[in-house]
Design an enzyme around this catalytic site. Sequence first.
Site, mmCIF file in Angstrom:
data_model
loop_
_atom_site.group_PDB
_atom_site.id
_atom_site.type_symbol
_atom_site.label_atom_id
_atom_site.label_comp_id
_atom_site.label_asym_id
_atom_site.label_seq_id
_atom_site.Cartn_x
_atom_site.Cartn_y
_atom_site.Cartn_z
ATOM 1 N N ARG B 127 0.809 -1.234 0.000
ATOM 2 C CA ARG B 127 0.000 0.000 0.000
ATOM 3 C C ARG B 127 0.831 1.268 0.000
ATOM 4 N NH1 ARG B 127 -2.425 -1.688 4.536
ATOM 5 N NH2 ARG B 127 -3.444 -3.652 4.011
ATOM 6 N N LYS B 149 2.426 11.713 -10.660
ATOM 7 C CA LYS B 149 1.640 10.750 -11.442
ATOM 8 C C LYS B 149 2.476 9.512 -11.728
ATOM 9 C CE LYS B 149 -1.177 14.041 -14.023
ATOM 10 N NZ LYS B 149 -1.477 14.493 -15.397
ATOM 11 N N GLU B 191 8.438 19.413 -24.374
ATOM 12 C CA GLU B 191 7.764 19.792 -23.110
ATOM 13 C C GLU B 191 8.393 21.065 -22.538
ATOM 14 O OE1 GLU B 191 5.043 18.124 -22.160
ATOM 15 O OE2 GLU B 191 5.272 16.230 -23.248
ATOM 16 N N LYS B 233 7.060 23.743 -13.903
ATOM 17 C CA LYS B 233 6.148 22.643 -13.587
ATOM 18 C C LYS B 233 5.873 22.590 -12.086
ATOM 19 C CE LYS B 233 4.547 18.019 -14.167
ATOM 20 N NZ LYS B 233 4.583 16.694 -14.750
ATOM 21 N N GLU B 243 -4.971 18.050 -10.580
ATOM 22 C CA GLU B 243 -5.384 18.221 -11.968
ATOM 23 C C GLU B 243 -6.829 18.660 -12.128
ATOM 24 O OE1 GLU B 243 -4.505 16.045 -16.240
ATOM 25 O OE2 GLU B 243 -4.679 14.841 -14.448
ATOM 26 N N ARG B 247 -3.507 22.910 -12.999
ATOM 27 C CA ARG B 247 -2.664 21.898 -13.599
ATOM 28 C C ARG B 247 -3.033 21.602 -15.050
ATOM 29 N NH1 ARG B 247 -0.267 17.043 -10.113
ATOM 30 N NH2 ARG B 247 0.838 15.979 -11.748
ATOM 31 N N ASN B 251 -1.571 20.773 -20.028
ATOM 32 C CA ASN B 251 -2.087 20.015 -21.163
ATOM 33 C C ASN B 251 -2.071 20.808 -22.460
ATOM 34 O OD1 ASN B 251 -2.597 17.635 -19.784
ATOM 35 N ND2 ASN B 251 -4.593 18.361 -19.075
ATOM 36 N N HIS B 254 -1.635 19.193 -25.849
ATOM 37 C CA HIS B 254 -1.805 17.752 -25.646
ATOM 38 C C HIS B 254 -3.136 17.211 -26.140
ATOM 39 C CE1 HIS B 254 1.899 17.939 -23.413
ATOM 40 N NE2 HIS B 254 1.866 16.639 -23.184
ATOM 41 N N HIS B 258 -2.279 14.379 -28.422
ATOM 42 C CA HIS B 258 -2.633 12.979 -28.174
ATOM 43 C C HIS B 258 -3.374 12.370 -29.348
ATOM 44 C CE1 HIS B 258 -2.234 13.313 -23.540
ATOM 45 N NE2 HIS B 258 -1.188 12.687 -24.056
ATOM 46 N N HIS B 270 5.670 11.056 -28.700
ATOM 47 C CA HIS B 270 4.851 11.961 -27.903
ATOM 48 C C HIS B 270 5.314 13.408 -28.084
ATOM 49 C CE1 HIS B 270 2.354 13.357 -24.619
ATOM 50 N NE2 HIS B 270 3.420 13.936 -24.078
HETATM 51 N N1 LIG Z 1 4.119 10.826 -15.002
HETATM 52 C C1 LIG Z 1 4.044 11.892 -15.783
HETATM 53 O O1 LIG Z 1 3.592 12.963 -15.355
HETATM 54 C C2 LIG Z 1 4.545 11.800 -17.195
HETATM 55 C C3 LIG Z 1 4.746 12.971 -17.948
HETATM 56 C C4 LIG Z 1 5.279 12.852 -19.226
HETATM 57 C C5 LIG Z 1 5.592 11.618 -19.746
HETATM 58 N N2 LIG Z 1 5.371 10.504 -18.994
HETATM 59 C C6 LIG Z 1 5.711 9.177 -19.516
HETATM 60 O O2 LIG Z 1 7.098 9.148 -19.805
HETATM 61 C C7 LIG Z 1 7.325 8.166 -20.801
HETATM 62 C C8 LIG Z 1 8.274 8.710 -21.816
HETATM 63 O O3 LIG Z 1 9.485 9.052 -21.151
HETATM 64 P P1 LIG Z 1 10.873 8.889 -21.895
HETATM 65 O O4 LIG Z 1 10.796 9.562 -23.197
HETATM 66 O O5 LIG Z 1 11.915 9.289 -20.930
HETATM 67 O O6 LIG Z 1 10.924 7.326 -22.199
HETATM 68 P P2 LIG Z 1 11.916 6.175 -21.722
HETATM 69 O O7 LIG Z 1 11.920 6.074 -20.241
HETATM 70 O O8 LIG Z 1 11.544 4.953 -22.456
HETATM 71 O O9 LIG Z 1 13.333 6.671 -22.200
HETATM 72 C C9 LIG Z 1 13.574 6.749 -23.581
HETATM 73 C C10 LIG Z 1 14.799 5.899 -23.970
HETATM 74 O O10 LIG Z 1 15.953 6.569 -23.515
HETATM 75 C C11 LIG Z 1 16.790 5.707 -22.762
HETATM 76 N N3 LIG Z 1 17.481 6.539 -21.793
HETATM 77 C C12 LIG Z 1 16.928 7.220 -20.765
HETATM 78 N N4 LIG Z 1 17.874 7.940 -20.145
HETATM 79 C C13 LIG Z 1 19.030 7.721 -20.796
HETATM 80 C C14 LIG Z 1 20.358 8.205 -20.655
HETATM 81 N N5 LIG Z 1 20.654 9.118 -19.716
HETATM 82 N N6 LIG Z 1 21.306 7.736 -21.489
HETATM 83 C C15 LIG Z 1 20.992 6.848 -22.463
HETATM 84 N N7 LIG Z 1 19.753 6.383 -22.666
HETATM 85 C C16 LIG Z 1 18.800 6.817 -21.841
HETATM 86 C C17 LIG Z 1 15.857 4.674 -22.197
HETATM 87 O O11 LIG Z 1 16.536 3.479 -21.918
HETATM 88 C C18 LIG Z 1 14.833 4.532 -23.315
HETATM 89 O O12 LIG Z 1 15.294 3.593 -24.245
HETATM 90 C C19 LIG Z 1 5.967 7.795 -21.368
HETATM 91 O O13 LIG Z 1 5.605 6.521 -20.888
HETATM 92 C C20 LIG Z 1 5.041 8.848 -20.799
HETATM 93 O O14 LIG Z 1 3.724 8.373 -20.601
HETATM 94 C C21 LIG Z 1 4.858 10.577 -17.741
HETATM 95 ZN ZN LIG Z 2 3.511 15.465 -22.665
#
Ligand SMILES: NC(=O)c1ccc[n+]([C@@H]2O[C@H](COP(=O)([O-])OP(=O)(O)OC[C@H]3O[C@@H](n4cnc5c(N)ncnc54)[C@H](O)[C@@H]3O)[C@@H](O)[C@H]2O)c1
Ligand SMILES: [Zn+2]
Lengths: 370, 370
Positions: B127, B149, B191, B233, B243, B247, B251, B254, B258, B270
């Site tokens: 939990r 999130k 972003e 942010k 949100e 917040r 978006n 987005h 999306h 994205h």
């Molecule tokens: N929680 C939230 O508020 C929020 C906001 C925006 C995006 N997201 C989520 O984030 C995800 C996208 O994030 P992302 O683009 O970081 O994806 P990711 O975590 O898959 O990273 C992208 C790629 O980069 C590589 N990588 C990461 N850091 C590295 C580094 N320092 N050196 C070499 N390689 C590296 C990873 O291994 C991966 O292959 C999506 O799932 C999205 O839904 C969440």
């Molecule tokens: Zn985004």
Amino acid sequence: MSATAVTEVPVRAGGGLRDYAVRVGTGLIDTVGEVARAVAPSARRWVVIADDTVGALYGDRVCASFGGADAPLLTFPAGEHNKTRARWEALTDAMVARGLGRDSGVVALGGGVTGDLAGFVAATYLRGVPVVQVPTSIVAMVDSAVGGKTGVDTPAGKNLVGAFHPPAAVIVDPTVIRTLPRRQRAEGLAEAVKHGAIADADYGRGIAHRAEALLSGEVEAIRRMVLRSIEVKASVVSRDERESGLREILNFGHTLGHALEAASGFGLTHGEAVAIGMVLEAQLGELVGHTRQGSAERLVEILQAVELPVRRPPELDPEVVEGFLGADKKVRAGQWRMVFLAELGRVHDAGGRWAHAVERGPVRTVLESS
Amino acid sequence: MSATAVTEVPVRAGGGLRDYAVRVGTGLIDTVGEVARAVAPSARRWVVIADDTVGALYGDRVCASFGGADAPLLTFPAGEHNKTRARWEALTDAMVARGLGRDSGVVALGGGVTGDLAGFVAATYLRGVPVVQVPTSIVAMVDSAVGGKTGVDTPAGKNLVGAFHPPAAVIVDPTVIRTLPRRQRAEGLAEAVKHGAIADADYGRGIAHRAEALLSGEVEAIRRMVLRSIEVKASVVSRDERESGLREILNFGHTLGHALEAASGFGLTHGEAVAIGMVLEAQLGELVGHTRQGSAERLVEILQAVELPVRRPPELDPEVVEGFLGADKKVRAGQWRMVFLAELGRVHDAGGRWAHAVERGPVRTVLESS
Ligand SMILES: NC(=O)c1ccc[n+]([C@@H]2O[C@H](COP(=O)([O-])OP(=O)(O)OC[C@H]3O[C@@H](n4cnc5c(N)ncnc54)[C@H](O)[C@@H]3O)[C@@H](O)[C@H]2O)c1
Ligand SMILES: [Zn+2]
Ligand SMILES: NC(=O)c1ccc[n+]([C@@H]2O[C@H](COP(=O)([O-])OP(=O)(O)OC[C@H]3O[C@@H](n4cnc5c(N)ncnc54)[C@H](O)[C@@H]3O)[C@@H](O)[C@H]2O)c1
Ligand SMILES: [Zn+2]
């Protein structure tokens, strides 16, 4: 059947989360839709989640209480072995398939398994939608529906995954206990006796006096009992939502109870194990001097009146039980901790600390003498 | 490498949850253990969760920062298609198998996929146990690591299951961006441009000026950029954790973004989709009169400087994109809602309401003219 004499018990959710009320009254099962809409107006579409047993008994009435609006019933097979991540996943997917968005809500209609599982579905659906708990077993009414704990089991243990997700409301209709099997009623009475033991001796004794009415599911006896138990639990939970302090007193009987339950390979039900656990922990308290002499004996009388066991089954070896004590997640840094009674109706309090360290020696003594 | 010039940005978690700080500074990756212990003293045992790419690059250093204490690395295969309930389940089981109790904590080391997945593991483990976010992609630094999130995808869509679980701390070391591929850097800059567009025009323009330094991962340029984005942010999130209100301005870009992302079958990343979405939503704002003329054009210049697309790919049919608009979970009661710019650096605000209804007509106009 229309609702009569509704009693509301307020619960503080704590942690900045929204407070809620437990409504207790005969016939309330037919008001679920109306109440759900009132307490969670942002939810425009509802699903009712129940196991197949409870779904068959009460699903239609609860769905109908939404007054013709589409409030579908989603069911899963009854039983603790279905309180799993796989069922959580399937229920979530069923909601997604119906196109339910953030403006949806979940009714958890059933025993503690449904409350925990459907509560966890609601807690995690699009990062959380409102849940209305409609407990139909005594365990769920007096214990699981109030407090906000939700979750599922994993192959490695019970409740290992979950979330705090206080309900928007809890709706308790004691008439549904008529269809609950007698052994399940006794099961739930163990937690009611616990509430008497930690907070209200008269209530504890009253359970023994009305034992047959309760075991046979007489509506008025059930109504009063669940109401008083909910008052006790709500008052404890309201004063401490996150199980850091006071809430620990609800674990009375549960440290040894969980170990017995696990050692029995779940041959003992939770309520049976907690009944024995309470007796043993009371004896232990007497032994180490925290608990007034004779308290364990008074607990034994009450528990026997409601057909619950009070002694360690001889086939459960004390050493094996002790082994399971160590595995409990409430053990911190290898130290066993327990809540003790001061006497029937009151817990031992060492300056606002409710759980106390215990030594292996007296635990073994009590396990062996039981 | 030792840490220099650490900047702390405070974040209000809201909802009664504990506030936290984002620490930004070169070399901080080697301080994770120390910081984690300081911000979550109840956690005596830690695990570090990373995807296999990031685990291979930085896992040893982060585990070593726990100073010899057992802080094992748990990895999963890199990529969005691993942000699933099955991976969540496997990581949870790996923690259970190590006997981790409530006195444990999780370090989420990686991009947004890891942050969301490991954050959800932490949110639901017994939990909820503390999580320390150590973002290693620009997306994660400027966006996903801050705000609380967490969650995973299901076959039906992204982020359909999850929890709010604010981190105990966020630790940002800009030096790790050196190993991030260039296209991923551009992805994250979308972003950052968004933060400029909604809150700070100078910052937005600055991103264009330093485009090459940012795209090539120059540490000081990255450090300043992520710091400013985190400030934006954090300030928005601090003023509204759930949100419901402010917040929503995050978006911007987005709603159409999306829809474009989904319509492309995720051929657009994205960040790319959001880049186009911002341009289209700025054009839409100009069309309906909420947004100052020329704002879209200024956004286009910034986005092109950081090698992001600014036009709907011709193969994405406007009607198809519109179809995906309706499927967005932010649509309530069938009404499309969007955040508009007033001008570059400021959102349009109609008396504290940030998202505004839009009609089908102008949306179609903008989609077709793009
Ligand atoms: N929680 C939230 O508020 C929020 C906001 C925006 C995006 N997201 C989520 O984030 C995800 C996208 O994030 P992302 O683009 O970081 O994806 P990711 O975590 O898959 O990273 C992208 C790629 O980069 C590589 N990588 C990461 N850091 C590295 C580094 N320092 N050196 C070499 N390689 C590296 C990873 O291994 C991966 O292959 C999506 O799932 C999205 O839904 C969440
Ligand atoms: Zn985004
Ligand atoms: N969340 C909490 O704080 C909390 C507290 C205590 C127990 N629990 C959980 O509760 C669960 C046990 O609850 P339970 O004993 O209610 O189990 P349960 O939900 O499985 O119900 C027991 C059986 O009774 C049936 N049943 C329920 N209501 C009925 C009715 N009115 N008529 C006929 N049959 C009915 C069910 O179909 C089931 O077969 C455990 O999983 C336990 O972990 C949770
Ligand atoms: Zn119990």
